[in-house]
Enzyme design. Structure first.
Site, short mmCIF file in Angstrom:
data_model
loop_
_atom_site.label_atom_id
_atom_site.label_comp_id
_atom_site.label_asym_id
_atom_site.label_seq_id
_atom_site.Cartn_x
_atom_site.Cartn_y
_atom_site.Cartn_z
N SER A 25 0.80 -1.22 0.00
CA SER A 25 0.00 0.00 0.00
C SER A 25 0.83 1.27 0.00
CB SER A 25 -0.96 0.04 1.19
OG SER A 25 -0.24 0.22 2.40
N THR A 57 -1.80 0.85 -6.29
CA THR A 57 -1.83 0.26 -4.96
C THR A 57 -3.09 0.76 -4.27
OG1 THR A 57 -0.53 -0.19 -2.96
CG2 THR A 57 -0.40 2.06 -3.86
N TYR A 58 -3.17 0.56 -2.97
CA TYR A 58 -4.32 1.07 -2.22
C TYR A 58 -3.81 1.92 -1.07
CZ TYR A 58 -3.23 -2.64 1.08
OH TYR A 58 -2.57 -3.45 1.97
N GLY A 73 5.74 -2.21 1.08
CA GLY A 73 5.82 -3.49 0.38
C GLY A 73 6.53 -3.35 -0.95
N ALA A 74 6.07 -4.12 -1.94
CA ALA A 74 6.72 -4.13 -3.25
C ALA A 74 6.78 -2.73 -3.88
CB ALA A 74 5.98 -5.09 -4.18
N ALA A 75 5.79 -1.89 -3.60
CA ALA A 75 5.78 -0.53 -4.16
C ALA A 75 6.98 0.29 -3.69
CB ALA A 75 4.48 0.18 -3.79
#
Length: 127
Positions: A25, A57-58, A73-75
């Site tokens: 996120s 993403t959110y 995270g991955a972002a």
């Protein structure tokens, strides 16, 4: 029939953190979320002005008035701390609704403080 329209935009936000070990996120200061009309868990598109990356993403709410913009995270691999990003959310509207709709556009400074809040963008100008 519906079309997808820009609903909300935070323009030139500064990434304050990138946390690879979080679930995912983007964390956004709750005050900025409220002013930009962005809801918690809403899907957003992120555009990194510095490197050109675009991803979705959110949103999760950060502490109010913290000025936090943290990719999780991955972002977190898509940005660097200090990068300028554009955060956008969209909505589906009928043609009639779209013709009457104006997005919420929030311009922020280098510290993610609000400089201007508007419902209109004109090419080449900050309204």
């Amino acid at each position: 029939m519906t079309i997808t329209m820009l609903k909300s935009k935070i323009h030139r936000a500064t990434v304050t953190e990138a946390n690879l070990n979080y679930v995912g996120s983007i964390t956004i200061d709750k005050y900025l979320m409220d002013k930009a009309n962005i809801l918690e868990y809403e899907k957003v598109q992120i555009v990194d002005i510095d490197n050109g990356n675009r991803f979705e993403t959110y949103v999760i709410a950060g502490e109010k008035h913290s000025d936090v913009i943290c990719l999780n995270g991955a972002a977190a691999r898509m940005v660097q701390k200090g990068d300028k990003i554009i955060i956008m959310s969209y909505c589906s509207l009928t043609i009639d609704e779209a013709n009457k709709f104006n997005p919420t556009v929030l311009f922020v400074d280098n510290k993610n403080n609000i400089e201007k809040l508007t419902n209109y963008e004109k090419h080449g100008e900050i309204i």
